[in-house]
Every structure is written in C-alpha cells, then in structure tokens.
Design a protein around this motif. Structure first.
Motif, mmCIF file in Angstrom:
data_model
loop_
_atom_site.group_PDB
_atom_site.id
_atom_site.type_symbol
_atom_site.label_atom_id
_atom_site.label_comp_id
_atom_site.label_asym_id
_atom_site.label_seq_id
_atom_site.Cartn_x
_atom_site.Cartn_y
_atom_site.Cartn_z
ATOM 1 N N PHE A 27 0.831 -1.209 0.000
ATOM 2 C CA PHE A 27 0.000 0.000 0.000
ATOM 3 C C PHE A 27 0.862 1.254 0.000
ATOM 4 O O PHE A 27 2.043 1.226 0.346
ATOM 5 C CB PHE A 27 -0.948 0.006 1.206
ATOM 6 N N LEU A 28 0.230 2.326 -0.417
ATOM 7 C CA LEU A 28 0.852 3.646 -0.336
ATOM 8 C C LEU A 28 0.284 4.360 0.879
ATOM 9 O O LEU A 28 -0.913 4.301 1.141
ATOM 10 C CB LEU A 28 0.547 4.477 -1.582
ATOM 11 N N LEU A 29 1.164 5.015 1.611
ATOM 12 C CA LEU A 29 0.756 5.807 2.770
ATOM 13 C C LEU A 29 1.001 7.280 2.431
ATOM 14 O O LEU A 29 2.130 7.661 2.131
ATOM 15 C CB LEU A 29 1.584 5.387 3.987
ATOM 16 N N PHE A 30 -0.068 8.062 2.425
ATOM 17 C CA PHE A 30 0.026 9.500 2.165
ATOM 18 C C PHE A 30 -0.094 10.239 3.488
ATOM 19 O O PHE A 30 -1.034 10.005 4.231
ATOM 20 C CB PHE A 30 -1.120 9.973 1.252
ATOM 21 N N GLN A 31 0.867 11.118 3.760
ATOM 22 C CA GLN A 31 0.787 11.917 4.985
ATOM 23 C C GLN A 31 0.961 13.384 4.605
ATOM 24 O O GLN A 31 1.835 13.727 3.820
ATOM 25 C CB GLN A 31 1.870 11.485 5.977
ATOM 26 N N ARG A 32 0.115 14.195 5.200
ATOM 27 C CA ARG A 32 0.154 15.612 4.866
ATOM 28 C C ARG A 32 0.031 16.432 6.148
ATOM 29 O O ARG A 32 -0.837 16.156 6.973
ATOM 30 C CB ARG A 32 -1.035 15.932 3.945
ATOM 31 N N TRP A 33 0.927 17.378 6.312
ATOM 32 C CA TRP A 33 0.873 18.257 7.480
ATOM 33 C C TRP A 33 1.438 19.609 7.101
ATOM 34 O O TRP A 33 1.955 19.800 6.010
ATOM 35 C CB TRP A 33 1.636 17.643 8.660
ATOM 36 N N VAL A 34 1.339 20.560 8.029
ATOM 37 C CA VAL A 34 1.854 21.904 7.779
ATOM 38 C C VAL A 34 2.996 22.183 8.754
ATOM 39 O O VAL A 34 2.855 21.987 9.958
ATOM 40 C CB VAL A 34 0.746 22.980 7.947
ATOM 41 N N ASP A 35 4.141 22.572 8.219
ATOM 42 C CA ASP A 35 5.282 23.005 9.027
ATOM 43 C C ASP A 35 5.583 24.442 8.608
ATOM 44 O O ASP A 35 6.209 24.679 7.566
ATOM 45 C CB ASP A 35 6.484 22.093 8.780
ATOM 46 N N ARG A 37 7.625 26.555 9.468
ATOM 47 C CA ARG A 37 9.041 26.915 9.327
ATOM 48 C C ARG A 37 9.549 26.684 7.913
ATOM 49 O O ARG A 37 10.597 27.196 7.539
ATOM 50 C CB ARG A 37 9.893 26.084 10.315
ATOM 51 N N LEU A 38 8.815 25.877 7.138
ATOM 52 C CA LEU A 38 9.288 25.517 5.792
ATOM 53 C C LEU A 38 8.655 26.359 4.693
ATOM 54 O O LEU A 38 8.874 26.111 3.506
ATOM 55 C CB LEU A 38 9.014 24.027 5.538
ATOM 56 N N ARG A 39 7.876 27.379 5.092
ATOM 57 C CA ARG A 39 7.269 28.264 4.075
ATOM 58 C C ARG A 39 8.367 28.911 3.250
ATOM 59 O O ARG A 39 9.435 29.226 3.769
ATOM 60 C CB ARG A 39 6.482 29.379 4.762
ATOM 61 N N PHE A 40 8.072 29.137 1.986
ATOM 62 C CA PHE A 40 9.053 29.872 1.169
ATOM 63 C C PHE A 40 8.323 30.738 0.155
ATOM 64 O O PHE A 40 7.161 30.497 -0.175
ATOM 65 C CB PHE A 40 10.036 28.916 0.488
ATOM 66 N N ASP A 41 9.025 31.755 -0.305
ATOM 67 C CA ASP A 41 8.452 32.647 -1.314
ATOM 68 C C ASP A 41 9.513 32.883 -2.374
ATOM 69 O O ASP A 41 10.503 33.574 -2.139
ATOM 70 C CB ASP A 41 8.041 33.973 -0.651
ATOM 71 N N ASP A 42 9.334 32.255 -3.527
ATOM 72 C CA ASP A 42 10.287 32.470 -4.617
ATOM 73 C C ASP A 42 9.534 33.012 -5.837
ATOM 74 O O ASP A 42 9.789 32.606 -6.968
ATOM 75 C CB ASP A 42 11.090 31.206 -4.935
ATOM 76 N N ASP A 43 8.594 33.908 -5.569
ATOM 77 C CA ASP A 43 7.791 34.539 -6.614
ATOM 78 C C ASP A 43 7.063 33.523 -7.493
ATOM 79 O O ASP A 43 6.891 33.747 -8.694
ATOM 80 C CB ASP A 43 8.655 35.468 -7.485
ATOM 81 N N GLY A 44 6.677 32.436 -6.898
ATOM 82 C CA GLY A 44 5.888 31.441 -7.617
ATOM 83 C C GLY A 44 6.657 30.622 -8.635
ATOM 84 O O GLY A 44 6.061 29.963 -9.480
ATOM 85 N N LEU A 85 8.567 13.440 -1.175
ATOM 86 C CA LEU A 85 8.394 14.373 -0.065
ATOM 87 C C LEU A 85 8.376 15.764 -0.686
ATOM 88 O O LEU A 85 9.395 16.229 -1.204
ATOM 89 C CB LEU A 85 9.530 14.235 0.954
ATOM 90 N N LYS A 86 7.207 16.366 -0.676
ATOM 91 C CA LYS A 86 7.046 17.659 -1.324
ATOM 92 C C LYS A 86 6.768 18.729 -0.293
ATOM 93 O O LYS A 86 5.951 18.532 0.597
ATOM 94 C CB LYS A 86 5.882 17.616 -2.320
ATOM 95 N N ILE A 87 7.453 19.851 -0.445
ATOM 96 C CA ILE A 87 7.200 20.999 0.424
ATOM 97 C C ILE A 87 6.590 22.102 -0.433
ATOM 98 O O ILE A 87 7.210 22.574 -1.391
ATOM 99 C CB ILE A 87 8.490 21.503 1.099
ATOM 100 N N PHE A 88 5.362 22.490 -0.111
ATOM 101 C CA PHE A 88 4.692 23.548 -0.856
ATOM 102 C C PHE A 88 5.016 24.902 -0.222
ATOM 103 O O PHE A 88 5.404 24.982 0.954
ATOM 104 C CB PHE A 88 3.178 23.303 -0.862
ATOM 105 N N ALA A 89 4.865 25.946 -1.023
ATOM 106 C CA ALA A 89 5.255 27.286 -0.588
ATOM 107 C C ALA A 89 4.577 27.700 0.717
ATOM 108 O O ALA A 89 5.147 28.454 1.507
ATOM 109 C CB ALA A 89 4.946 28.299 -1.692
ATOM 110 N N ASN A 90 3.363 27.226 0.945
ATOM 111 C CA ASN A 90 2.650 27.614 2.160
ATOM 112 C C ASN A 90 3.020 26.748 3.379
ATOM 113 O O ASN A 90 2.350 26.812 4.402
ATOM 114 C CB ASN A 90 1.122 27.584 1.919
ATOM 115 N N GLY A 91 4.049 25.934 3.253
ATOM 116 C CA GLY A 91 4.500 25.132 4.389
ATOM 117 C C GLY A 91 3.845 23.765 4.481
ATOM 118 O O GLY A 91 4.165 22.990 5.382
#
Ligand SMILES: *[C@@H]1O[C@H](CO)[C@@H](O)[C@H](O)[C@H]1NC(C)=O
Ligand SMILES: *[C@@H]1O[C@H](CO)[C@@H](O)[C@H](O)[C@H]1NC(C)=O
Length: 99
Positions: A27-35, A37-44, A85-91
């Motif tokens: 099986f695949l285990l998907f986990q999603r949370w917000v950190d 501290r990992l927010r970033f802004d690189d103008d999209g 493992l993906k980090i989105f701009a909004n953390g």
C-alpha cells in the motif's frame, strides 16, 4: 500541536500460503501536514520543492500501525520505500511512502 492527515491506498493483497490466514499487502501511505518553518516565497517559480533527500533534517511524524492488537512498527523490519516528499510554498508537506 501538528495535525497529520493520513490516507492509505491499497495496491495489492495476496495470500502466499492459502492454508494460513497470513496476508501480504502492499500500500501507499500518504501523509500531509503543515510546518510553518518551511514556508518559502520564490515569486511562484516553484509550486513545490522535492525534499526527499533532506527528510532526515525535517520534522517527520512517527507513524506506526496497530495490527491485531500488536504494535507493528513500520520503521522496524519493514522498511518503506520513500516515494516523494514535497514541500509547498505555504508550508504544507506531503510525504508518500510504499509498504
Ligand atoms: C487535513 O484535513 C482537514 C479536514 O479535511 C483539513 O481541514 C486540513 O486542511 C487538512 N490538513 C492538511 C495539512 O492537508
Ligand atoms: C497549500 O498549498 C497546497 C498546494 O498548492 C494546497 O493544496 C493547500 O490547500 C494549501 N493549504 C493552505 C492552508 O492554503
């Protein structure tokens, strides 16, 4: 407190020995949370960052399963395959493993 959203996608279920009640599941285990501290802004420029190689430097949830009343540590004998493992701009962090 951090809430981790978890979902499971069952890929295969099989019985190696039909005379026993043992099953093998994949099986695949998907986990999603917000950190925050990992927010970033690189103008999209990037929707998300691939952070699989840096997972040991990040906070990660310590997820385990309780099967038949016994603790079965996923980090123990069954080593997961780290898929993404993906980090989105909004953390938001999205972590996918296969067991
Ligand atoms: C987790 O799920 C809840 C309820 O569906 C939702 O409100 C929340 O935004 C989700 N969190 C993440 C990090 O996806
Ligand atoms: C953060 O970004 C992801 C990916 O664009 C999106 O799915 C999610 O809803 C966003 N979360 C919040 C709280 O805005």
């Amino acid at each position: 407190m951090t809430t981790v959203n978890v979902s499971v996608l069952l890929l295969t279920i099989s019985s190696p020995d039909e005379s026993s009640l043992k099953y093998e599941v994949e099986f695949l285990l998907f986990q999603r949370w917000v950190d925050e501290r990992l927010r970033f802004d690189d103008d999209g420029n990037h929707t998300y960052l691939n952070a699989l190689m840096y997972r040991h430097q990040l906070w990660m949830p310590d997820t385990y399963f309780i099967l038949h009343g016994e603790f079965k540590e996923l980090k123990g004998p069954v080593d997961p395959v780290h898929m993404a493992l993906k980090i989105f701009a909004n953390g938001t962090v999205m972590y996918i493993t296969r067991y």
